[in-house]
Write an enzyme that holds these catalytic residues in place. Structure first.
Site, mmCIF file in Angstrom:
data_model
loop_
_atom_site.group_PDB
_atom_site.id
_atom_site.type_symbol
_atom_site.label_atom_id
_atom_site.label_comp_id
_atom_site.label_asym_id
_atom_site.label_seq_id
_atom_site.Cartn_x
_atom_site.Cartn_y
_atom_site.Cartn_z
ATOM 1 N N ASP A 151 0.766 -1.241 0.000
ATOM 2 C CA ASP A 151 0.000 0.000 0.000
ATOM 3 C C ASP A 151 0.799 1.295 0.000
ATOM 4 O O ASP A 151 0.798 2.014 -0.984
ATOM 5 C CB ASP A 151 -0.987 -0.011 1.186
ATOM 6 C CG ASP A 151 -2.063 1.052 1.017
ATOM 7 O OD1 ASP A 151 -2.465 1.298 -0.129
ATOM 8 O OD2 ASP A 151 -2.492 1.630 2.016
ATOM 9 N N CYS A 208 -21.109 -4.968 -18.004
ATOM 10 C CA CYS A 208 -21.579 -4.543 -16.678
ATOM 11 C C CYS A 208 -21.051 -3.147 -16.350
ATOM 12 O O CYS A 208 -19.907 -2.824 -16.618
ATOM 13 C CB CYS A 208 -21.077 -5.542 -15.628
ATOM 14 S SG CYS A 208 -21.524 -5.098 -13.935
ATOM 15 N N CYS A 215 -22.013 4.845 -7.995
ATOM 16 C CA CYS A 215 -21.164 5.827 -7.291
ATOM 17 C C CYS A 215 -21.981 7.074 -6.912
ATOM 18 O O CYS A 215 -22.512 7.770 -7.783
ATOM 19 C CB CYS A 215 -19.971 6.219 -8.159
ATOM 20 S SG CYS A 215 -18.922 7.440 -7.332
ATOM 21 N N CYS A 231 -14.094 11.034 -5.199
ATOM 22 C CA CYS A 231 -14.341 9.731 -4.565
ATOM 23 C C CYS A 231 -14.519 9.911 -3.052
ATOM 24 O O CYS A 231 -13.716 10.559 -2.389
ATOM 25 C CB CYS A 231 -13.153 8.817 -4.868
ATOM 26 S SG CYS A 231 -13.216 7.224 -4.051
ATOM 27 N N CYS A 261 -18.897 0.839 -4.836
ATOM 28 C CA CYS A 261 -18.492 0.286 -6.131
ATOM 29 C C CYS A 261 -17.985 -1.150 -6.005
ATOM 30 O O CYS A 261 -18.148 -1.956 -6.920
ATOM 31 C CB CYS A 261 -17.464 1.182 -6.834
ATOM 32 S SG CYS A 261 -15.921 1.445 -5.954
HETATM 33 C C1 B12 Z 1 -4.040 6.306 -3.898
HETATM 34 C C2 B12 Z 1 -4.920 5.156 -3.508
HETATM 35 C C3 B12 Z 1 -6.283 5.408 -3.348
HETATM 36 C C4 B12 Z 1 -6.924 6.714 -3.776
HETATM 37 C C5 B12 Z 1 -7.035 6.720 -5.326
HETATM 38 C C6 B12 Z 1 -7.606 5.404 -5.887
HETATM 39 C C7 B12 Z 1 -7.218 5.106 -7.312
HETATM 40 N N1 B12 Z 1 -8.097 4.416 -8.005
HETATM 41 O O1 B12 Z 1 -6.140 5.457 -7.746
HETATM 42 C C8 B12 Z 1 -8.270 6.674 -3.012
HETATM 43 C C9 B12 Z 1 -8.101 7.375 -1.676
HETATM 44 C C10 B12 Z 1 -9.462 7.264 -3.743
HETATM 45 C C11 B12 Z 1 -8.402 5.176 -2.759
HETATM 46 C C12 B12 Z 1 -9.619 4.562 -2.517
HETATM 47 C C13 B12 Z 1 -9.756 3.195 -2.309
HETATM 48 N N2 B12 Z 1 -8.779 2.311 -2.122
HETATM 49 CO CO1 B12 Z 1 -6.902 2.716 -2.427
HETATM 50 N N3 B12 Z 1 -5.074 2.893 -2.827
HETATM 51 C C14 B12 Z 1 -4.381 3.869 -3.313
HETATM 52 C C15 B12 Z 1 -2.929 3.446 -3.532
HETATM 53 C C16 B12 Z 1 -2.084 3.909 -2.343
HETATM 54 C C17 B12 Z 1 -2.301 3.915 -4.859
HETATM 55 C C18 B12 Z 1 -3.220 3.688 -6.089
HETATM 56 C C19 B12 Z 1 -2.616 4.305 -7.323
HETATM 57 O O2 B12 Z 1 -1.493 4.043 -7.651
HETATM 58 N N4 B12 Z 1 -3.383 5.152 -8.038
HETATM 59 C C20 B12 Z 1 -2.907 5.814 -9.219
HETATM 60 C C21 B12 Z 1 -3.710 5.400 -10.449
HETATM 61 C C22 B12 Z 1 -3.075 6.016 -11.699
HETATM 62 O O3 B12 Z 1 -3.572 4.026 -10.566
HETATM 63 P P1 B12 Z 1 -4.734 3.075 -11.075
HETATM 64 O O4 B12 Z 1 -5.969 3.298 -10.286
HETATM 65 O O5 B12 Z 1 -4.175 1.699 -11.055
HETATM 66 O O6 B12 Z 1 -4.963 3.584 -12.557
HETATM 67 C C23 B12 Z 1 -4.905 2.719 -13.656
HETATM 68 C C24 B12 Z 1 -6.202 2.736 -14.460
HETATM 69 O O7 B12 Z 1 -7.310 3.066 -13.644
HETATM 70 C C25 B12 Z 1 -5.960 3.672 -15.600
HETATM 71 N N5 B12 Z 1 -6.266 5.086 -15.454
HETATM 72 C C26 B12 Z 1 -6.416 5.812 -14.309
HETATM 73 N N6 B12 Z 1 -6.646 7.094 -14.612
HETATM 74 C C27 B12 Z 1 -6.643 7.198 -15.973
HETATM 75 C C28 B12 Z 1 -6.861 8.314 -16.807
HETATM 76 C C29 B12 Z 1 -6.823 8.132 -18.195
HETATM 77 C C30 B12 Z 1 -7.045 9.312 -19.102
HETATM 78 C C31 B12 Z 1 -6.575 6.828 -18.742
HETATM 79 C C32 B12 Z 1 -6.517 6.621 -20.222
HETATM 80 C C33 B12 Z 1 -6.367 5.740 -17.902
HETATM 81 C C34 B12 Z 1 -6.410 5.939 -16.527
HETATM 82 O O8 B12 Z 1 -4.579 3.590 -15.811
HETATM 83 C C35 B12 Z 1 -3.858 3.316 -14.606
HETATM 84 C C36 B12 Z 1 -2.728 2.383 -14.920
HETATM 85 O O9 B12 Z 1 -3.208 1.153 -15.402
HETATM 86 C C37 B12 Z 1 -3.090 1.871 -3.562
HETATM 87 C C38 B12 Z 1 -1.895 1.091 -3.020
HETATM 88 C C39 B12 Z 1 -0.792 1.043 -4.042
HETATM 89 N N7 B12 Z 1 0.430 1.322 -3.615
HETATM 90 O O10 B12 Z 1 -1.036 0.762 -5.197
HETATM 91 C C40 B12 Z 1 -4.359 1.647 -2.694
HETATM 92 C C41 B12 Z 1 -5.302 0.542 -3.157
HETATM 93 C C42 B12 Z 1 -5.504 0.707 -4.632
HETATM 94 N N8 B12 Z 1 -6.544 0.883 -2.482
HETATM 95 C C43 B12 Z 1 -7.240 -0.124 -2.117
HETATM 96 C C44 B12 Z 1 -8.549 -0.048 -1.549
HETATM 97 C C45 B12 Z 1 -9.069 -1.308 -0.863
HETATM 98 C C46 B12 Z 1 -9.296 1.122 -1.668
HETATM 99 C C47 B12 Z 1 -10.790 1.317 -1.361
HETATM 100 C C48 B12 Z 1 -11.659 0.132 -1.708
HETATM 101 C C49 B12 Z 1 -10.939 1.688 0.148
HETATM 102 C C50 B12 Z 1 -12.345 2.042 0.563
HETATM 103 N N9 B12 Z 1 -13.242 1.089 0.759
HETATM 104 O O11 B12 Z 1 -12.672 3.202 0.743
HETATM 105 C C51 B12 Z 1 -11.118 2.558 -2.232
HETATM 106 C C52 B12 Z 1 -11.576 2.187 -3.656
HETATM 107 C C53 B12 Z 1 -11.897 3.387 -4.522
HETATM 108 C C54 B12 Z 1 -11.693 3.090 -6.020
HETATM 109 N N10 B12 Z 1 -12.778 2.802 -6.727
HETATM 110 O O12 B12 Z 1 -10.560 3.114 -6.496
HETATM 111 C C55 B12 Z 1 -6.547 -1.430 -2.450
HETATM 112 C C56 B12 Z 1 -7.223 -2.051 -3.679
HETATM 113 C C57 B12 Z 1 -7.152 -3.565 -3.694
HETATM 114 C C58 B12 Z 1 -7.708 -4.084 -4.979
HETATM 115 N N11 B12 Z 1 -8.377 -5.208 -4.903
HETATM 116 O O13 B12 Z 1 -7.545 -3.487 -6.014
HETATM 117 C C59 B12 Z 1 -5.057 -0.942 -2.714
HETATM 118 C C60 B12 Z 1 -4.291 -1.711 -3.786
HETATM 119 C C61 B12 Z 1 -4.346 -1.065 -1.353
HETATM 120 C C62 B12 Z 1 -3.937 -2.502 -1.034
HETATM 121 N N12 B12 Z 1 -2.647 -2.720 -0.804
HETATM 122 O O14 B12 Z 1 -4.717 -3.422 -0.982
HETATM 123 N N13 B12 Z 1 -7.209 4.541 -2.846
#
Ligand code: B12
Length: 397
Positions: A151, A208, A215, A231, A261
């Site tokens: 995390d 789906c 949300c 969020c 979600c």
């Molecule tokens: C920052 C963070 C948050 C932030 C931002 C979430 C997010 N989606 O990024 C906030 C505070 C909102 C959050 C909320 C939650 N989180 Co959180 N969070 C993190 C953290 C620390 C980093 C995530 C990250 O790197 N985000 C950056 C974005 C860029 O990454 P990404 O989501 O993977 O984005 C990809 C795609 O979505 C897409 N994408 C995203 N934006 C865009 C924009 C464009 C234009 C395009 C083309 C593509 C694109 O491309 C990206 C690369 O593939 C991780 C732990 C970790 N070190 O990874 C935990 C983590 C993701 N969280 C977790 C959890 C459990 C939650 C919550 C469920 C908690 C809760 N119940 O409230 C919620 C879920 C909300 C949601 N729907 O995402 C778990 C998820 C486990 C899993 N099964 O996936 C993690 C992995 C922690 C863990 N070690 O278990 N979280």
């Protein structure tokens, strides 16, 4: 576990007389013993596409105030950038699926909705401990080096987990597993061992869009993309400021994180119930009465949330969230309305401006007219903070 003769010597160097070690099976077996539900193996690189998408997320400002997602971009974008010697990444997942409907609390407006992951002991502690034990086992048997992450480390855990075949990033952006659904904590072991990678997980979301439609704050600008600034999880946990007015009503009684979600994901029906011995949910966090939470002072807050992830946001931010939930109570019951109006009124003189601002808002939702003027007159006259003054102007121009 009975180890093959060639690794009982702890050197990890194979004699040539035995077959090459099947690290994948050995690690899987050991991970199972430590309580992990899913294991996958991948290389130490993330694709160009993932890196570019991460860049887009930052460029669009969707990380909000989480500056660390921007400042650690170079280390986070791919494992090799974090540790040059890493050869393979082992991704592990632990199911934390709830025993009952996690959204049931939303129908009880005088209780606080705490997301499932935060109803347990702090998962960082639980998973990190198990990752370390497993990592040490791997290091001692292989002679190689390991680093463990969960995390808070600069690792893009979800894309790595997808690449390691644990599942796929669903439209809500979380990792969905065929066996654990959307309820899965992730952690990684980086190792200098070369391990055969798994095939990446296939996207099984199909048409789906349940997670997108449910949300409350419309935080998904497109499938597979989250605007964290909208969020509820970000607003209630990460965001340190005054929560913007547009989000307060949609937040309902969600006071710490949001599960909507995840909870509606159809893949959850295949989820095994969380093993109580691994992650024991605290009963007192399933539907805690708002009246108890709103009146917590600093000491009581720390005592109540010892060992829980909730303690990290601190008392002021927590009570800010609780006051929003209190303001959302649609009380037909006069006694209830008065009770919460009294609680909010007391907090108009709190030492924290975050708390005072939401006390003003909550009071403005619970009472109107003369009663509102009477209840706020004194504290309004003494208020010096510009943001709190502005909240007063919104309820009594
Ligand atoms: C920052 C963070 C948050 C932030 C931002 C979430 C997010 N989606 O990024 C906030 C505070 C909102 C959050 C909320 C939650 N989180 Co959180 N969070 C993190 C953290 C620390 C980093 C995530 C990250 O790197 N985000 C950056 C974005 C860029 O990454 P990404 O989501 O993977 O984005 C990809 C795609 O979505 C897409 N994408 C995203 N934006 C865009 C924009 C464009 C234009 C395009 C083309 C593509 C694109 O491309 C990206 C690369 O593939 C991780 C732990 C970790 N070190 O990874 C935990 C983590 C993701 N969280 C977790 C959890 C459990 C939650 C919550 C469920 C908690 C809760 N119940 O409230 C919620 C879920 C909300 C949601 N729907 O995402 C778990 C998820 C486990 C899993 N099964 O996936 C993690 C992995 C922690 C863990 N070690 O278990 N979280």
């Amino acid at each position: 576990m009975a180890l093959p003769a060639s690794i009982n010597d702890n050197t990890g160097v194979q004699s040539g007389r035995t077959a090459p070690l099947d690290w994948r099976s050995l690690i899987r077996e050991q991970a199972d013993r430590y309580g992990f539900d899913v294991v996958g193996f991948t290389t130490a690189e993330l694709s160009e596409r993932v890196q570019a998408d991460y860049r887009s997320f930052i460029d669009l400002g969707r990380h909000g105030d989480m500056d660390w997602l921007q400042t650690t971009f170079d280390r986070r974008r791919t494992p090799r950038a974090l540790w040059d010697d890493v050869k393979s990444v082992i991704v592990l997942g632990m199911n934390y699926g709830p025993a009952d409907d996690p959204l049931a609390v939303l129908a009880n407006p005088t209780a606080g909705g705490i997301s499932v992951y935060a109803r347990h002991r702090d998962y960082h502690d639980v998973i990190k401990g198990k990752l370390k034990q497993l990592g040490q086992w791997i290091a001692s048997k292989s002679g190689g080096e390991i680093k463990v992450f969960v995390d808070t480390a600069p690792v893009l855990e979800k894309p790595l987990a997808e690449q390691a075949g644990i599942g796929w990033q669903g439209k809500h952006t979380n990792l969905v597993s065929r066996t654990a659904g959307s309820w899965l904590f992730l952690g990684e072991i980086f190792t200098t061992l070369e391990i055969q990678p798994d095939r990446p997980g296939d996207d099984r979301c199909g048409s789906c869009r349940a997670c997108l439609d449910v949300c409350p704050t419309d935080a998904f600008p497109a499938p597979y993309q989250l605007d964290a600034r909208r969020c509820i999880s970000y607003l209630t946990i990460e965001y340190k400021g005054h929560i913007a007015a547009e989000f307060r009503k949609p937040m309902g009684n969600r006071i710490y994180g949001c599960d909507d979600c995840l909870a509606v994901c159809p893949w959850n029906k295949f989820s095994r119930i969380a093993n109580e011995a691994k992650l024991k949910a605290r009963d007192d966090l399933e539907a805690p009465p708002l009246r108890d939470l709103a009146t917590l002072d600093e000491t009581a807050f720390r005592k109540r949330f010892r060992g829980s992830p909730i303690k990290r946001i601190g008392r002021d931010r927590f009570v800010r969230n609780v006051l929003i939930a209190a303001g959302n109570i649609q009380a037909n019951d006069e006694g209830l309305r008065t009770e919460f109006a009294d609680i909010a009124q007391d907090l108009l003189s709190d030492s924290s401006a975050l708390v005072r601002a939401m006390a003003v808002w909550a009071l403005g939702q619970l009472v109107q007219g003369e009663e509102l003027v009477d209840r706020t007159k004194q504290s309004r006259a003494h208020e010096l903070d510009a943001d709190v003054q502005n909240e007063y102007r919104q309820i009594i121009p």
